[in-house]
Design an enzyme around this catalytic site. Structure first.
Site, PDB file in Angstrom:
ATOM      1  N   CYS A 234      -7.093  -1.555  13.421  1.00 54.73           N
ATOM      2  CA  CYS A 234      -6.392  -1.211  14.705  1.00 54.73           C
ATOM      3  C   CYS A 234      -5.128  -2.293  14.992  1.00 54.73           C
ATOM      4  CB  CYS A 234      -7.668  -1.337  16.147  1.00 54.73           C
ATOM      5  SG  CYS A 234      -8.806  -2.417  16.062  1.00 54.73           S
ATOM      6  N   PRO A 267     -10.903  -5.324  13.137  1.00 51.35           N
ATOM      7  CA  PRO A 267      -8.883  -5.553  13.969  1.00 51.35           C
ATOM      8  C   PRO A 267      -7.701  -6.211  12.757  1.00 51.35           C
ATOM      9  CG  PRO A 267     -10.366  -7.394  14.002  1.00 51.35           C
ATOM     10  CD  PRO A 267     -11.519  -6.506  13.302  1.00 51.35           C
ATOM     11  N   ASP A 268      -6.731  -5.696  12.287  1.00 51.67           N
ATOM     12  CA  ASP A 268      -5.521  -6.394  12.007  1.00 51.67           C
ATOM     13  C   ASP A 268      -5.209  -8.138  12.359  1.00 51.67           C
ATOM     14  OD1 ASP A 268      -3.464  -7.132  10.616  1.00 51.67           O
ATOM     15  OD2 ASP A 268      -2.341  -4.725  11.079  1.00 51.67           O
ATOM     16  N   VAL A 269      -5.109  -8.813  11.865  1.00 51.07           N
ATOM     17  CA  VAL A 269      -4.192 -10.395  12.255  1.00 51.07           C
ATOM     18  C   VAL A 269      -4.079 -10.743  14.045  1.00 51.07           C
ATOM     19  CG1 VAL A 269      -3.472 -12.357  11.923  1.00 51.07           C
ATOM     20  CG2 VAL A 269      -3.923 -10.549   9.992  1.00 51.07           C
ATOM     21  N   SER A 271      -5.478  -9.238  16.486  1.00 58.79           N
ATOM     22  CA  SER A 271      -5.588  -8.437  16.984  1.00 58.79           C
ATOM     23  C   SER A 271      -6.745  -8.741  18.312  1.00 58.79           C
ATOM     24  CB  SER A 271      -5.635  -6.767  16.437  1.00 58.79           C
ATOM     25  OG  SER A 271      -4.471  -6.954  16.082  1.00 58.79           O
TER      26      SER A 271
END
Ligand SMILES: *[C@@H]1O[C@H](CO)[C@@H](O)[C@H](O)[C@H]1NC(C)=O
Ligand SMILES: *[C@@H]1O[C@H](CO)[C@@H](O)[C@H](O)[C@H]1NC(C)=O
Ligand SMILES: *[C@@H]1O[C@H](CO)[C@@H](O)[C@H](O)[C@H]1NC(C)=O
Ligand SMILES: *[C@@H]1O[C@H](CO)[C@@H](O)[C@H](O)[C@H]1NC(C)=O
Ligand SMILES: *[C@@H]1O[C@H](CO)[C@@H](O)[C@H](O)[C@H]1NC(C)=O
Ligand SMILES: *[C@@H]1O[C@H](CO)[C@@H](O)[C@H](O)[C@H]1NC(C)=O
Ligand SMILES: *[C@@H]1O[C@H](CO)[C@@H](O)[C@H](O)[C@H]1NC(C)=O
Ligand SMILES: *[C@@H]1O[C@H](CO)[C@@H](O)[C@H](O)[C@H]1NC(C)=O
Ligand SMILES: *[C@@H]1O[C@H](CO)[C@@H](O)[C@H](O)[C@H]1NC(C)=O
Ligand SMILES: *[C@@H]1O[C@H](CO)[C@@H](O)[C@H](O)[C@H]1NC(C)=O
Ligand SMILES: *[C@@H]1O[C@H](CO)[C@@H](O)[C@H](O)[C@H]1NC(C)=O
Ligand SMILES: *[C@@H]1O[C@H](CO)[C@@H](O)[C@H](O)[C@H]1NC(C)=O
Length: 811
Positions: A234, A267-269, A271
């Site tokens: 995401c 999650p992306d960084v 997030s």
């Protein structure tokens, strides 16, 4: 398995409820244990994952969902090893750099998509990485300024979906877990995060309506889910005001319920910002700060969280591992970044082939011996920094803060950021052309700078005509070569006197051999080199990547270079590699621009791939994956700088917008010429499943990717295509569908394509299998895909605006 009735009890309740206002309830139907989804090829992996997780204590489950290991008495779990990029591995020695997503899509070749992903996935696997952070279907391509477009496939969801399907199957076959990213509406880099060192911006929120979400942005993720995608990343950005990774509507309702996604959402960084909100929304893997055993068990105790959800998270974390066959015990250990392992096999050949097959020939005028393919030209000049190596290479400095400029001062074959390739070498056009010129006995020279101006002499040729005088006859001779050039380097009297010493447009450029006689001491300038050439190859790029959007869709310096060359060279050929649309209107109508070759970002064999097409070893067959407009302002969506980014254009991006507004474009979506020509026969369309078509909504099982029968063929369109030229070639035959008005759809949409190789003089039958999904619209009230009743038009063509034959069916 028994078919679930559509809008079955569980499903109807869930989509009808206001998921966001009741977090715990919003996820109930998305639990794998709910049985709402028939897991198909994931069923066996689910059983294994469930059995494994059943043995674990809560703290062991928490370890798994926070990237930890587990040492049980008779079982262990080692955290998945993930690595960025898709078309190659980030930051790793001795691996391959493949054509990036936008180039791969431009092949329109399913086999290439599968083969490249399999080869790339194999390198990840052999280097000991089992979770690939790719492929990318978000950004889809809402705005042509989006910096991350080279990693993605196409703003057309159908093409992007086919690419997701085949790349995921390819990577799965290599034994790694694939993760589609970025979910969802992460369409630009500007203000995507508060964490960059350079800005203190607000993370933007993308706000799209339900119809747009389903018909455009979610579509490729359905293909990915159906193909066996084991993970989804995401995005950093918000959707409807909530962080994507903490948005239950997005993750639990759309992805896990509507698409039946069985895997892990991670999650992306930066997030994830909460414990229960993120977990309840559907995030399955996250930070050990937010998710401790203590916090999660307290939540279970007081109703903020559930045991069922914790179990579901753990199962989703390990299901992909079983699906990819990583429990075989054969997986290699994780290599260090500089460790040599023999992983590349013959991938360089594939990279070159895919690269060449991705290039689109936008324009080609072969009159008077100009244009392409080249036929042993005598004097070849190449122009632009993009023709040759950068001063230091082959790899750019790694950055997730955007690129260092809008163009790259060297041959661009990778984007920057987490999609960045790791080159162990880079074949540039300069290198490949040098070898060609040597083999052909050509005279080959270069001026590999976009802005070069001679310090000693101005352009001498823009207003001159070649001398018609006697052999060696100079009309205005200045024997004093400027800039310290030793005139004795001239190898004949004529070339010596031609040494580019004359100032400002007064000198002759013609020598004894027609147009070729200025000798070797000509002063370097775009004009001087251009004047004396049989062919002028001008190389242009546009640079972008993760973390920064594009500042322009055309570059003034590069366009000035093309113009100067073209003013002096009646056979100017422009080669472009770009992350997204690159406008050509500054010079495209100049007749001296005889050909344009246009491509995405091609990877380590870029120069060889380009030269294969220039010389006709490969007949170009790539087709545009987005529209090239005439002006920047023609595009509907710019970069958004406000905190709320409302997708008011709805589904009308790229050609859907240009067609709806009847705007003329320079080159339409799907365009691309060949060295041969194709004749299209007349298309016929027939219903292949009357019974299925009698139902407005799907009636099948809820399965991976959506209701199973959405993917069944309901209509078949066929025609014959003939290669009427003198060389063999491949054509991408495209099917566009126009719906009845009631469906509220764009003027026409790509709903099929077949790339067919046809020998010169031969014909090929082309059949499009049109699925229920391809003629359905998203019915917002019913929360279902629906077929509108009325006339559907099926048009077959060579581009979205070159439709050759049309058939109509009343459905
Ligand atoms: C969620 O909604 C249902 C139905 O409206 C209600 O019964 C339940 O108490 C709510 N749960 C929470 C945790 O708010
Ligand atoms: C919502 O959750 C509560 C508590 O778990 C449960 O009693 C209720 O039945 C659920 N409601 C729906 C609509 O699923
Ligand atoms: C699991 O056991 C291995 C080998 O004994 C050890 O190296 C590792 O640190 C242990 N991991 C955990 C999470 O306890
Ligand atoms: C581990 O041991 C337990 C207790 O004997 C048993 O129930 C379980 O099935 C074993 N798990 C595996 C993976 O062998
Ligand atoms: C978005 O980024 C731009 C440029 O960095 C900045 O000027 C603007 O204030 C940001 N917008 C928000 C809402 O933070
Ligand atoms: C966002 O809000 C719009 C408008 O209310 C709605 O149509 C859409 O479904 C919402 N999207 C998500 C992911 O909740
Ligand atoms: C449940 O417990 C957690 C952890 O102590 C706390 O943060 C949360 O506010 C509690 N929720 C409720 C509804 O009591
Ligand atoms: C370019 O000009 C030369 C000299 O007039 C001519 O021989 C040649 O055919 C021209 N080439 C093209 C492609 O027009
Ligand atoms: C290109 O040429 C310009 C002008 O002569 C010069 O300033 C610049 O440094 C050159 N660039 C490179 C990469 O050599
Ligand atoms: C020849 O060119 C040089 C350098 O541009 C100039 O200084 C000199 O005056 C020129 N001589 C003649 C005769 O034009
Ligand atoms: C095309 O090139 C020729 C030189 O070959 C030049 O004389 C002519 O002006 C150029 N035409 C244009 C439109 O630039
Ligand atoms: C986005 O839409 C919301 C809701 O309609 C509106 O309040 C807001 O002003 C819009 N924002 C922009 C930047 O248009």
């Amino acid at each position: 398995m028994k078919a679930l009735p559509i809008l079955g009890a569980g499903f109807a309740l869930l989509v009808g409820s206001n998921a966001a206002s009741n977090i715990t309830n919003s996820t109930a139907g998305s639990l794998l244990s709910s049985g709402n989804v028939h897991l198909g090829e994931y069923q066996e992996s689910y059983e294994k994952a469930k059995a494994f997780v059943a043995q674990l204590s809560n703290s062991q489950k928490v370890s798994i969902i926070t990237a930890g290991d587990v040492n049980g008495t008779n079982f262990t779990w080692t955290a998945l090893t993930n690595k960025d990029a898709f078309a190659g591995m980030n930051n790793q020695y001795y691996v391959s750099g493949f054509p990036m997503g936008n180039a791969l899509a431009q092949t329109w070749d399913r086999d290439h998509m599968y083969a490249e992903a399999k080869a790339s996935g194999r390198e990840f696997y052999l280097m000991g990485y089992n979770l690939v952070n790719g492929p990318v279907a978000g950004p889809l391509g809402r705005t042509p300024w989006g910096g991350r477009q080279p990693e993605a496939f196409s703003p057309d969801p159908y093409l992007s979906g086919i690419a997701m399907e085949h790349t995921i199957k390819g990577m799965n076959s290599a034994g790694v877990v694939t993760s589609g990213r970025h979910f969802l509406l992460n369409e630009q880099e500007t203000n995507r995060s508060t964490a960059t060192t350079t800005t203190t911006s607000t993370v933007y929120s993308s706000n799209a309506d339900d119809k747009t979400l389903h018909e455009l942005y979610l579509w490729p993720f359905a293909d990915g889910t159906r193909a066996g995608m084991g993970a989804v990343m995401c995005g950093m950005t918000k959707v409807n005001g909530s962080l994507s990774c903490e948005n239950g509507d997005l993750i639990s309702t759309l992805l896990k319920e509507h698409l039946g996604f069985p895997g892990m959402v991670f999650p992306d960084v930066n997030s994830q910002s909460t414990s229960y909100l993120s977990a309840n929304a559907g995030l399955d893997y996250g930070s050990s700060t937010y998710w401790t055993t203590e916090i999660l068990e307290a939540g279970i105790a007081n109703g903020s969280f559930t045991q069922a959800r914790l179990d579901d998270m753990a199962i989703r974390n390990v299901i992909g591992y079983y699906f990819a066959g990583l429990d075989s015990g054969k997986e290699p250990s994780e290599a260090s970044t500089t460790e040599y392992r023999n992983v590349r096999a013959d991938h360089a050949m594939l990279i070159r082939k895919v690269g060449a097959d991705s290039l689109s020939l936008l324009k080609n005028n072969k009159a008077n011996g100009g244009g392409l393919p080249l036929d042993k030209p005598m004097v070849i000049s190449i122009f632009g920094a993009h023709a040759g190596p950068c001063m230091a290479g082959p790899n750019q400095a790694f950055s997730v803060e955007g690129s260092s400029g809008d163009t790259y001062q060297g041959h661009l074959a990778s984007a920057v950021g987490s999609g960045q390739l790791s080159f162990s070498y880079l074949a540039t056009p300069y290198q490949a052309l040098s070898l060609r010129a040597a083999a052909d006995g050509s005279m080959f020279r270069w001026l590999m700078n976009d802005t070069y101006t001679s310090s000693s002499s101005s352009s001498s040729s823009s207003s001159t005509t070649p001398s018609t005088g006697s052999d060696g006859g100079a009309t205005s001779t200045n024997g004093t070569a400027p800039g310290g050039t030793d005139s004795s380097t001239g190898n004949s009297s004529s070339s010596m006197t031609m040494g580019g010493g004359a100032p400002g447009g007064s000198s002759s450029t013609g020598g004894g051999v027609g147009n070729l006689g200025s000798g070797t001491s000509v002063t370097p300038s775009f004009a001087d080199y251009a004047t004396d050439s049989d062919v002028c190859l001008v190389f242009l790029n546009a640079f972008s990547g993760e973390g920064g959007d594009r500042g322009e869709l055309a570059n003034a310096d590069q366009d000035a270079m093309v113009k100067t060359v073209a003013e002096n060279c009646n056979n100017t050929i422009v080669i472009i590699n770009t992350p997204g649309p690159r406008l050509v209107d500054q010079w495209i109508e100049n007749d001296n621009v005889t050909a344009v070759v246009y491509g995405g970002i091609l990877g380590q064999e870029s120069g060889n791939a380009i030269v294969d097409v220039l010389y006709g070893d490969v007949n170009p067959s790539g087709k545009l994956i987005s529209t090239i407009a005439k002006n920047e302002n023609d595009y509907p969506v710019k970069i958004c700088y406000t905190a709320e980014c409302n997708f008011t254009e709805g589904v009308h991006i790229d050609y859907r917008y240009f067609d709806a507004n009847n705007i003329s474009v320079r080159y339409p979506f799907g365009h691309g010429l060949s060295y041969t020509t194709f004749d299209y026969g007349s298309a016929s369309a027939s219903k292949s499943d009357e019974k299925a078509l009698a139902s407005k909504y799907p009636t099948g099982d809820m399965t991976l990717g959506g209701y199973a029968d959405l993917f069944d063929e309901v209509v078949r369109v066929s025609l014959s295509v003939k290669n009427t030229g003198s060389v063999d070639g491949s054509e991408v035959v495209q099917l566009y569908v126009a719906y009845p008005d009631a469906a509220q759809q764009p003027v026409r949409q790509l709903r099929g394509f077949e790339k067919v190789a046809i020998a010169s003089g031969s014909s090929s039958k082309v059949v499009f299998s049109v699925r229920r999904r391809d003629i359905s619209y998203w019915d917002v009230d019913a929360q279902q895909w629906a077929i509108a009743s009325g006339d559907y038009t099926f048009s077959v063509g060579s581009s979205s605006r070159d439709l050759r034959s049309t058939a109509t069916l009343a459905l």
